[in-house]
Design a protein around this motif. Structure first.
Motif, PDB file in Angstrom:
ATOM      1  N   LEU A  91       3.295   9.784   3.308  1.00 29.04           N
ATOM      2  CA  LEU A  91       4.170   9.989   3.252  1.00 29.04           C
ATOM      3  C   LEU A  91       4.585   8.658   4.599  1.00 29.04           C
ATOM      4  O   LEU A  91       5.799   8.837   4.969  1.00 29.04           O
ATOM      5  N   GLY A  92       3.474   7.938   5.505  1.00 29.38           N
ATOM      6  CA  GLY A  92       4.506   6.758   6.277  1.00 29.38           C
ATOM      7  C   GLY A  92       4.113   8.008   7.880  1.00 29.38           C
ATOM      8  O   GLY A  92       4.270   7.193   9.148  1.00 29.38           O
ATOM      9  N   ASN A 100      11.148   6.029   7.391  1.00 30.05           N
ATOM     10  CA  ASN A 100      11.273   6.358   8.115  1.00 30.05           C
ATOM     11  C   ASN A 100      11.416   7.618   8.217  1.00 30.05           C
ATOM     12  O   ASN A 100      11.152   8.710   9.246  1.00 30.05           O
ATOM     13  N   ILE A 101      12.121   8.285   6.736  1.00 28.95           N
ATOM     14  CA  ILE A 101      12.578   9.820   6.591  1.00 28.95           C
ATOM     15  C   ILE A 101      11.771  10.415   5.511  1.00 28.95           C
ATOM     16  O   ILE A 101      11.571  11.385   5.472  1.00 28.95           O
ATOM     17  N   ARG A 102      10.871   9.224   5.768  1.00 30.71           N
ATOM     18  CA  ARG A 102       9.257  10.446   4.871  1.00 30.71           C
ATOM     19  C   ARG A 102       9.439  10.812   3.919  1.00 30.71           C
ATOM     20  O   ARG A 102       9.574  11.858   3.371  1.00 30.71           O
ATOM     21  N   THR A 103      10.156   9.727   2.976  1.00 33.11           N
ATOM     22  CA  THR A 103      10.517  10.676   1.194  1.00 33.11           C
ATOM     23  C   THR A 103       9.680   9.263   0.323  1.00 33.11           C
ATOM     24  O   THR A 103       9.467   8.034   0.467  1.00 33.11           O
ATOM     25  N   ASP A 114       1.016  -1.168  -0.390  1.00 32.53           N
ATOM     26  CA  ASP A 114       0.099   0.095   0.122  1.00 32.53           C
ATOM     27  C   ASP A 114       0.571   0.952   0.037  1.00 32.53           C
ATOM     28  O   ASP A 114       0.396   2.166  -0.584  1.00 32.53           O
ATOM     29  N   TRP A 115       1.815   1.506   0.898  1.00 34.41           N
ATOM     30  CA  TRP A 115       3.105   1.945   0.920  1.00 34.41           C
ATOM     31  C   TRP A 115       3.804   2.503  -0.631  1.00 34.41           C
ATOM     32  O   TRP A 115       2.990   3.606  -0.839  1.00 34.41           O
TER      33      TRP A 115
END
Length: 750
Positions: A679-680, A333-336, A211-212
């Motif tokens: 972006l999580g 974790n770094i939302r990229t 899904d990401w």
């Protein structure tokens, strides 16, 4: 510490869920008589479980010793029954698992039925989840054993004569002998349930990664398109030398160009179905496909398309390939987001895990139309093909630059064959008036007339058939057949004729058709059936939605003279073809004047409803419930500004909405949650205390007239909580006219 759930509480909870599952079907107007056999079988199992649980509930509540065992306290009864006696720990575990599975089933059924009546086909997959069926069966078997144990124990304790005691003891001994085998089966069921739960956790983690990559799923579109195939049509393509060579030879490319409406998309769905039928169960063969759509260009950029292909190929492998996992681990974790090169490398790696890969792209001409995006996309796909030996199948209109890219590869033109058109007309002739259905001679005239007029354009067959539905006599049908539009202007003439037929309807029917067509034409993305229902039910000036004003889906479609269709699987209501959209975009000032302003008013009226007065939602559950209960909430929040910008006029309803407090913040939350969730990031981390006010949002959307209105109240440099000004929001989103307006009003560029 032991789980304090007792037998009574757990059993009552499961009984309640079982009852709710039955009730929800009644709620959505389903008829059990028409349920598929496998659904009926499952419901019979569920009914048996309800009966067993009801008996178990009575026996357990009458047996204090057994109830104590559910609290993990010493049990005299169980201690006397030997090491293979059924465990209350097992039963509690089975109760908990079954409860969770039924809760999941209930949630899925409600989701699938939300907003309108549906057929059994839509519910079936929710009912038949294997985990749920296994949980029901295991729990039923365990509770039957517990009931037997309690009944025999009561018989022994209640015996008064030697004969009664002897018979009871004999029965108890026989039960002990059978119990060992049954108990082992039950324990195996518990172990299996535990294993399934572990697998479910892993599947959940894998699904989070998929899904990401992208939330887009093309499977519902495949189901919709293949369901529209007239039986037997398209076989010529599957039997062709070109397709058979493509199918059997490695590293082949087949481009199928065709004129608009020739049936390219349905033929693509036929190819995909053929591949799934032949290779769907072969884990060594990967199949990935894309349906390009000019209405979905925002979600079909080059990254989106590569992500979709990667997702489809990755989810076909078990376990999930490391290339997908590592990509997720690197960025989450770094939302990229992954770069194009990273996506290409991952796609190469995953494709290489298969012995053969098929990649199918429909309507290549409808996406990646600006700059070099299309050639870049194809370059990367050809690179995947070169390294993995993949086979590529693509369709497109006759676009010279696309044809040139495929120079040297196999081309097979798609046209509506006369035999296929005849099959299509024959399969749909039952929709025509009864005097046509009673006359074989007239039916043949209809088939011949339509075949001669369509000239390779399958869509025209659909439009021409619809144009005959309202005819009142054989003479009227024959007259219409003589004047069926054909040639280069056939579509425009057919659409104009349909609009004339709509004009001839009763006033209310004509008004509904106008609303449906205008919304679908003007919408910034495809609308679901329920979204459009809500849009058409809104009354300007009202502070809430009156559900008695919701139009029926069947009526919305029937009044539109064949120009509108519903995709049942994806729940999208749309125009029948992109040429229909192109026609209305060229002529919307004639048919739908002032359309953008009217839709803007409807969107901001919806967002101003009292239900949004509370502002932002405080948690996931509240936010999800708001979206479920207010079906136009997402669309209106994301798109009111785009409609307002294109209206080129000042709209008082917009000003009123932007001057509210709670409603404005509730709308802003949708924009921020969408971005951060993708972006999580925590959904709510940027929502609270954002400090955005009306002028910021107007600048964000580039609504020049509204920004000008607010400049009479606010200074041009008013800042939000992130120190962003209206100029910052306008510049970031490319709204040059608004940026110039703000600079002319002394906005600070530092």
């Amino acid at each position: 510490m032991a789980d304090p759930v007792g037998a009574g509480a757990g059993i009552v909870g499961v009984i309640g869920l079982a009852i709710q599952v039955t009730q929800v079907v009644v709620q959505f107007g389903m008829d059990w008589k028409n349920a598929p056999d496998d659904v009926k079988a499952f419901m019979a199992e569920l009914g048996a479980l309800k009966t067993v649980l009801s008996e178990t509930n009575t026996n357990i509540l009458l047996n204090a010793d057994f109830e104590a065992a559910f609290q993990d306290q010493p049990s005299v009864l169980l201690s006397q029954l030997g090491p293979n006696a059924p465990s209350t720990t097992d039963t509690k575990r089975l109760l908990e698992i079954c409860k969770k599975e039924l809760e999941s089933l209930l949630k899925e059924l409600k989701k699938r039925g939300e907003g309108h009546q549906l057929g059994w086909g839509r519910f079936k997959s929710a009912f038949l989840a294997q985990d749920t069926r296994d949980s029901v069966e295991n729990l039923c078997r365990q509770c039957q054993l517990l009931n037997s144990m309690l009944s025999i124990d009561a018989a022994v304790l209640g015996a008064t004569t030697y004969k009664e005691v002897k018979e009871a003891r004999k029965e108890q001994q026989e039960w002990h002998e059978a119990e060992e085998k049954i108990s082992m089966a039950i324990r195996g069921g518990v172990d299996e349930s535990n294993s399934r739960q572990e697998n479910q956790i892993r599947k959940h983690q894998d699904q989070a990664i998929l899904d990401w990559l992208t939330p887009i799923d093309y499977a519902p579109q495949q189901s919709d398109f293949i369901s529209r195939r007239q039986t037997g049509t398209g076989q010529w393509l599957l039997d062709s030398t070109e397709f058979q060579s493509w199918l059997m030879t490695e590293k082949q490319t087949l481009l199928c160009p065709g004129i608009p409406g020739s049936g390219k998309t349905i033929l693509t769905s036929i190819v995909i179905e053929e591949l799934i039928m032949q290779f769907g169960n072969d884990k060594n063969i990967g199949i990935a496909y894309l349906y390009c759509n000019f209405r979905r260009r925002d979600e079909q950029k080059i990254n989106d398309l590569l992500q979709s292909l990667l997702k489809q190929l990755a989810q076909g492998l078990n376990p999930l390939p490391d290339a997908a996992k590592s990509l997720y681990a690197k960025h989450i974790n770094i939302r990229t987001r992954p770069t194009l090169d990273e996506l290409s490398q991952a796609l190469h790696a995953v494709a290489a895990l298969y012995t053969k890969v098929f990649i199918i792209v429909d309507a290549l001409d409808e996406c990646l139309m600006t700059g070099s995006h299309r050639s870049n996309f194809l370059s990367r796909i050809f690179d995947v093909q070169e390294k993995s030996g993949s086979n590529l199948f693509m369709t497109s209109r006759h676009i010279p630059e696309i044809i040139e890219i495929f120079s040297g590869h196999t081309l097979l033109e798609i046209r509506a064959l006369e035999s296929d058109v005849r099959k299509y007309v024959d399969g749909n002739i039952s929709n025509l008036p009864s005097f046509v259905r009673r006359s074989p001679e007239l039916q043949e005239e209809v088939k011949t007339g339509i075949v001669e007029a369509v000239d390779g354009m399958f869509l025209l067959a659909h439009l021409h058939l619809d144009s005959l539905i309202g005819k009142r006599s054989p003479k009227a049908v024959r007259t219409a057949l003589k004047s069926l539009p054909s040639g280069s202007n056939a579509y425009d003439e057919a659409y104009k004729d349909a609009m004339i037929r709509i004009e001839g309807q009763l006033l209310d029917q004509k008004g509904l058709a106008w609303q449906v067509l205008s919304w679908i034409t003007c919408a910034k993305r495809p609308l679901t059936m329920v979204e459009l229902q809500h849009a058409l039910a809104i009354e300007l000036g009202e502070s809430s939605l009156d559900e008695d004003n919701l139009p029926q889906i069947e009526d919305m479609v029937s009044v539109c003279a064949g120009l509108v269709t519903v995709d049942e699987e994806s729940e999208i209501i749309r125009l029948v073809h992109y040429t229909t959209q192109e026609y209305f975009e060229r002529t919307k000032e004639t048919w739908f004047p002032n359309l953008e302003a009217e839709i803007t008013k409807i969107c901001v009226t919806y967002l101003s409803f009292d239900t949004f007065k509370g502002g932002v939602c405080q948690n996931d559950k509240e936010f999800e419930e708001r979206q479920q209960s207010n079906q136009l909430y997402n669309y209106a929040s994301f798109n009111w500004g785009h409609h307002a910008r294109e209206a080129y006029t000042s709209i008082p309803e917009v000003h009123s909405f932007l001057e509210t407090d709670g409603q404005l913040q509730g709308s802003i939350q949708v924009l921020l949650v969408k971005k951060t969730h993708y972006l999580g990031e925590s959904q709510y981390s940027r929502v609270f205390q954002n400090g955005l006010i009306g002028i910021h949002l107007a600048a964000y959307f580039g609504v020049e007239k509204t920004v000008q209105y607010f400049l009479g109240t606010y200074i041009s440099d008013v800042k939000d909580k992130s120190d962003r000004t209206p100029l910052s929001w306008a510049a970031a989103n490319g709204h040059e006219a608004v940026a110039k307006l703000l600079l002319a009003n002394n906005a600070d560029i530092t």
